[in-house]
Every structure is written in C-alpha cells, then in structure tokens.
Design a protein around this motif. Structure first.
Motif, PDB file in Angstrom:
ATOM      1  N   GLN A   1       0.731  -1.072  -0.134  1.00 47.58           N
ATOM      2  CA  GLN A   1      -0.026  -0.068   0.080  1.00 47.58           C
ATOM      3  C   GLN A   1       0.972   1.240  -0.051  1.00 47.58           C
ATOM      4  OE1 GLN A   1      -2.687  -1.696   3.319  1.00 47.58           O
ATOM      5  NE2 GLN A   1      -4.090   0.103   2.354  1.00 47.58           N
ATOM      6  N   ARG A   2       2.064   1.119   0.349  1.00 51.93           N
ATOM      7  CA  ARG A   2       2.663   2.427   0.174  1.00 51.93           C
ATOM      8  C   ARG A   2       3.504   2.622  -1.099  1.00 51.93           C
ATOM      9  NH1 ARG A   2       6.199  -0.264   5.115  1.00 51.93           N
ATOM     10  NH2 ARG A   2       4.721   0.180   6.815  1.00 51.93           N
ATOM     11  N   LEU A   3       3.269   1.721  -2.041  1.00 51.95           N
ATOM     12  CA  LEU A   3       3.418   1.939  -3.421  1.00 51.95           C
ATOM     13  C   LEU A   3       2.577   3.095  -4.128  1.00 51.95           C
ATOM     14  CD1 LEU A   3       4.183  -1.703  -4.639  1.00 51.95           C
ATOM     15  CD2 LEU A   3       5.763   0.237  -4.418  1.00 51.95           C
ATOM     16  N   PRO A   4       2.849   3.693  -5.105  1.00 51.65           N
ATOM     17  CA  PRO A   4       2.049   4.953  -5.738  1.00 51.65           C
ATOM     18  C   PRO A   4       0.764   4.219  -6.370  1.00 51.65           C
ATOM     19  CG  PRO A   4       4.234   4.992  -6.474  1.00 51.65           C
ATOM     20  CD  PRO A   4       4.186   3.738  -5.605  1.00 51.65           C
ATOM     21  N   ASP A   5      -0.216   4.578  -6.075  1.00 51.84           N
ATOM     22  CA  ASP A   5      -1.520   4.112  -6.688  1.00 51.84           C
ATOM     23  C   ASP A   5      -2.152   2.539  -6.405  1.00 51.84           C
ATOM     24  OD1 ASP A   5      -1.872   6.444  -8.015  1.00 51.84           O
ATOM     25  OD2 ASP A   5      -1.096   6.083  -9.846  1.00 51.84           O
ATOM     26  N   ILE A   6      -1.346   2.260  -5.310  1.00 57.10           N
ATOM     27  CA  ILE A   6      -1.940   0.891  -4.689  1.00 57.10           C
ATOM     28  C   ILE A   6      -2.669   1.090  -3.439  1.00 57.10           C
ATOM     29  CG2 ILE A   6      -0.986  -1.372  -3.830  1.00 57.10           C
ATOM     30  CD1 ILE A   6      -0.530  -0.880  -6.947  1.00 57.10           C
ATOM     31  N   GLY A   7      -3.904   0.705  -3.408  1.00 62.31           N
ATOM     32  CA  GLY A   7      -4.739   0.739  -2.181  1.00 62.31           C
ATOM     33  C   GLY A   7      -4.724  -0.829  -1.762  1.00 62.31           C
ATOM     34  N   GLN A   8      -5.706  -0.590  -0.474  1.00 63.34           N
ATOM     35  CA  GLN A   8      -5.806  -1.855   0.160  1.00 63.34           C
ATOM     36  C   GLN A   8      -6.187  -3.211  -0.810  1.00 63.34           C
ATOM     37  OE1 GLN A   8      -7.878  -1.626   3.845  1.00 63.34           O
ATOM     38  NE2 GLN A   8      -7.821  -3.985   4.091  1.00 63.34           N
ATOM     39  N   VAL A   9      -7.279  -2.845  -1.598  1.00 63.82           N
ATOM     40  CA  VAL A   9      -7.881  -3.904  -2.305  1.00 63.82           C
ATOM     41  C   VAL A   9      -6.811  -4.654  -3.290  1.00 63.82           C
ATOM     42  CG1 VAL A   9      -9.709  -4.387  -4.141  1.00 63.82           C
ATOM     43  CG2 VAL A   9     -10.424  -2.930  -2.045  1.00 63.82           C
ATOM     44  N   THR A  10      -6.341  -3.622  -3.888  1.00 60.59           N
ATOM     45  CA  THR A  10      -5.367  -4.104  -4.910  1.00 60.59           C
ATOM     46  C   THR A  10      -3.944  -4.634  -4.289  1.00 60.59           C
ATOM     47  OG1 THR A  10      -5.701  -2.241  -6.499  1.00 60.59           O
ATOM     48  CG2 THR A  10      -3.839  -3.247  -6.975  1.00 60.59           C
ATOM     49  N   ALA A  11      -3.503  -4.300  -3.168  1.00 62.46           N
ATOM     50  CA  ALA A  11      -2.671  -4.997  -2.437  1.00 62.46           C
ATOM     51  C   ALA A  11      -2.797  -6.259  -2.017  1.00 62.46           C
ATOM     52  CB  ALA A  11      -2.287  -4.320  -1.070  1.00 62.46           C
ATOM     53  N   GLU A  12      -4.241  -6.480  -1.526  1.00 68.25           N
ATOM     54  CA  GLU A  12      -4.790  -7.480  -1.159  1.00 68.25           C
ATOM     55  C   GLU A  12      -4.802  -8.785  -2.412  1.00 68.25           C
ATOM     56  OE1 GLU A  12      -8.427  -6.621   0.746  1.00 68.25           O
ATOM     57  OE2 GLU A  12      -7.466  -6.411   2.531  1.00 68.25           O
TER      58      GLU A  12
ATOM     59  N   ALA B   1      -3.109 -12.248  -2.669  1.00 72.30           N
ATOM     60  CA  ALA B   1      -3.617 -13.480  -3.083  1.00 72.30           C
ATOM     61  C   ALA B   1      -3.201 -14.082  -4.330  1.00 72.30           C
ATOM     62  CB  ALA B   1      -5.159 -12.922  -3.385  1.00 72.30           C
ATOM     63  N   TYR B   2      -2.994 -13.407  -5.380  1.00 70.71           N
ATOM     64  CA  TYR B   2      -2.314 -14.012  -6.797  1.00 70.71           C
ATOM     65  C   TYR B   2      -1.178 -14.515  -6.408  1.00 70.71           C
ATOM     66  CZ  TYR B   2      -0.812 -14.200 -11.385  1.00 70.71           C
ATOM     67  OH  TYR B   2      -0.065 -14.807 -12.679  1.00 70.71           O
ATOM     68  N   ARG B   3      -0.309 -13.952  -5.773  1.00 68.07           N
ATOM     69  CA  ARG B   3       0.868 -14.463  -5.235  1.00 68.07           C
ATOM     70  C   ARG B   3       0.742 -15.946  -4.756  1.00 68.07           C
ATOM     71  NH1 ARG B   3       3.782 -10.533  -1.642  1.00 68.07           N
ATOM     72  NH2 ARG B   3       2.942 -11.604   0.201  1.00 68.07           N
ATOM     73  N   THR B   4      -0.078 -16.060  -3.615  1.00 69.03           N
ATOM     74  CA  THR B   4      -0.471 -17.017  -2.998  1.00 69.03           C
ATOM     75  C   THR B   4      -1.112 -18.416  -3.685  1.00 69.03           C
ATOM     76  OG1 THR B   4      -0.766 -15.880  -0.775  1.00 69.03           O
ATOM     77  CG2 THR B   4      -1.565 -17.950  -0.894  1.00 69.03           C
ATOM     78  N   GLU B   5      -1.884 -17.977  -4.717  1.00 70.09           N
ATOM     79  CA  GLU B   5      -2.570 -19.050  -5.624  1.00 70.09           C
ATOM     80  C   GLU B   5      -1.543 -19.296  -6.619  1.00 70.09           C
ATOM     81  OE1 GLU B   5      -6.186 -17.285  -6.636  1.00 70.09           O
ATOM     82  OE2 GLU B   5      -6.944 -16.705  -4.981  1.00 70.09           O
ATOM     83  N   LYS B   6      -0.861 -18.320  -7.243  1.00 68.20           N
ATOM     84  CA  LYS B   6      -0.146 -18.763  -8.582  1.00 68.20           C
ATOM     85  C   LYS B   6       1.191 -18.842  -8.202  1.00 68.20           C
ATOM     86  CE  LYS B   6      -3.818 -17.723 -11.049  1.00 68.20           C
ATOM     87  NZ  LYS B   6      -4.401 -18.619 -11.941  1.00 68.20           N
ATOM     88  N   GLY B   7       1.751 -18.494  -7.053  1.00 67.61           N
ATOM     89  CA  GLY B   7       3.339 -18.736  -6.815  1.00 67.61           C
ATOM     90  C   GLY B   7       3.913 -17.361  -7.135  1.00 67.61           C
TER      91      GLY B   7
ATOM     92  N   LYS C   1      -0.937  -9.175 -14.593  1.00 67.17           N
ATOM     93  CA  LYS C   1      -2.063 -10.431 -14.337  1.00 67.17           C
ATOM     94  C   LYS C   1      -2.898 -10.210 -13.454  1.00 67.17           C
ATOM     95  CE  LYS C   1       1.310 -13.583 -16.598  1.00 67.17           C
ATOM     96  NZ  LYS C   1       2.228 -14.823 -16.203  1.00 67.17           N
ATOM     97  N   VAL C   2      -2.625  -9.141 -12.473  1.00 61.72           N
ATOM     98  CA  VAL C   2      -3.541  -9.029 -11.208  1.00 61.72           C
ATOM     99  C   VAL C   2      -4.318  -7.918 -11.677  1.00 61.72           C
ATOM    100  CG1 VAL C   2      -3.427  -7.907  -9.018  1.00 61.72           C
ATOM    101  CG2 VAL C   2      -1.679  -9.441  -9.571  1.00 61.72           C
ATOM    102  N   LYS C   3      -5.908  -8.141 -11.165  1.00 62.96           N
ATOM    103  CA  LYS C   3      -7.031  -7.319 -11.473  1.00 62.96           C
ATOM    104  C   LYS C   3      -6.676  -5.912 -10.942  1.00 62.96           C
ATOM    105  CE  LYS C   3     -11.834  -6.653 -11.161  1.00 62.96           C
ATOM    106  NZ  LYS C   3     -13.094  -7.318 -10.653  1.00 62.96           N
ATOM    107  N   GLY C   4      -6.756  -4.958 -11.728  1.00 67.75           N
ATOM    108  CA  GLY C   4      -6.640  -3.523 -11.246  1.00 67.75           C
ATOM    109  C   GLY C   4      -5.215  -3.006 -11.543  1.00 67.75           C
ATOM    110  N   ILE C   5      -4.307  -3.791 -12.247  1.00 71.93           N
ATOM    111  CA  ILE C   5      -3.285  -3.393 -12.695  1.00 71.93           C
ATOM    112  C   ILE C   5      -2.890  -3.398 -14.113  1.00 71.93           C
ATOM    113  CG2 ILE C   5      -0.622  -3.424 -12.415  1.00 71.93           C
ATOM    114  CD1 ILE C   5      -0.994  -4.202  -9.583  1.00 71.93           C
ATOM    115  N   GLY C   6      -3.046  -2.325 -14.532  1.00 73.80           N
ATOM    116  CA  GLY C   6      -2.737  -2.344 -16.199  1.00 73.80           C
ATOM    117  C   GLY C   6      -1.372  -1.971 -16.577  1.00 73.80           C
ATOM    118  N   GLN C   7      -1.132  -1.580 -17.796  1.00 80.22           N
ATOM    119  CA  GLN C   7       0.267  -0.971 -18.295  1.00 80.22           C
ATOM    120  C   GLN C   7       0.739   0.031 -17.758  1.00 80.22           C
ATOM    121  OE1 GLN C   7       1.767  -3.535 -19.984  1.00 80.22           O
ATOM    122  NE2 GLN C   7       3.450  -2.301 -19.421  1.00 80.22           N
TER     123      GLN C   7
END
Length: 99
Positions: A49-60, A64-70, A80-86
């Motif tokens: 969440q300390r990163l620019p434009d990353i809120g709690q939902v995106t951080a979660e 979650a992606y890292r936990t599920e996919k490695g 590949k994470v919903k909410g993060i585009g180019q």
C-alpha cells in the motif's frame, strides 16, 4: 556540547538502522514523500500500500495472486493482477523488484 553531538550521532545511527536500504522520492507528489523499493514476492499488504496508486484492495489482490499462483517471475507479471494495467505498472516499475 559533546553530549549534544553524541545524541545527534545516536539519532542519525538509528535512522540508518531502521530505514530501508534503498528509497526513492515519489514523482509528481510531495518532495518529502519517500517510497522504499518493494519486493513484490515478499511484501505484505501494508508494504504494498505504500506504493504509488496501490490501495488496500489492489494490495490484497497482489498477495492473493502470489499465494494462489506462486511468486512473480518478473515485475511485468503484475498486469495479471486485476486492477493493474500497463499504465499503473509504468508508475510502479521504479519502486518494485522481484527477488
């Protein structure tokens, strides 16, 4: 006078010990704001969440992606994470690492 010098050295040493090894000022924002470079494979939701434009939902979602996919193989995998585009990845690229 010597006591003041010793106290100043101790305080500065404390900042060096508890501060991250690398930090970078945010662009286009407050010049005093600083963001540490974050390893996206180990960061907690709070750290992300300390990163620019990353809120709690995106951080979660990142965790979650890292936990599920490695672990992420490269920083570009964040799209590949919903909410993060180019565009968001471009804003983040100087603040993230993959280790």
């Amino acid at each position: 006078m010597r006591n003041v010098f010793v106290v100043c050295v101790m305080v500065l040493s404390l900042f060096l010990v508890v501060s991250p090894g690398y930090s970078k000022p945010l662009q286009g924002g407050d010049a005093a704001a600083v963001v540490a470079v974050v390893n996206i494979n180990q960061a907690t939701v709070t750290e992300l969440q300390r990163l620019p434009d990353i809120g709690q939902v995106t951080a979660e979602r990142i965790v979650a992606y890292r936990t599920e996919k490695g672990p992420f193989r490269s920083s570009s995998d964040l799209v590949k994470v919903k909410g993060i585009g180019q565009k968001k990845l471009e804003k983040l690229k100087d603040y993230i690492v993959v280790e």
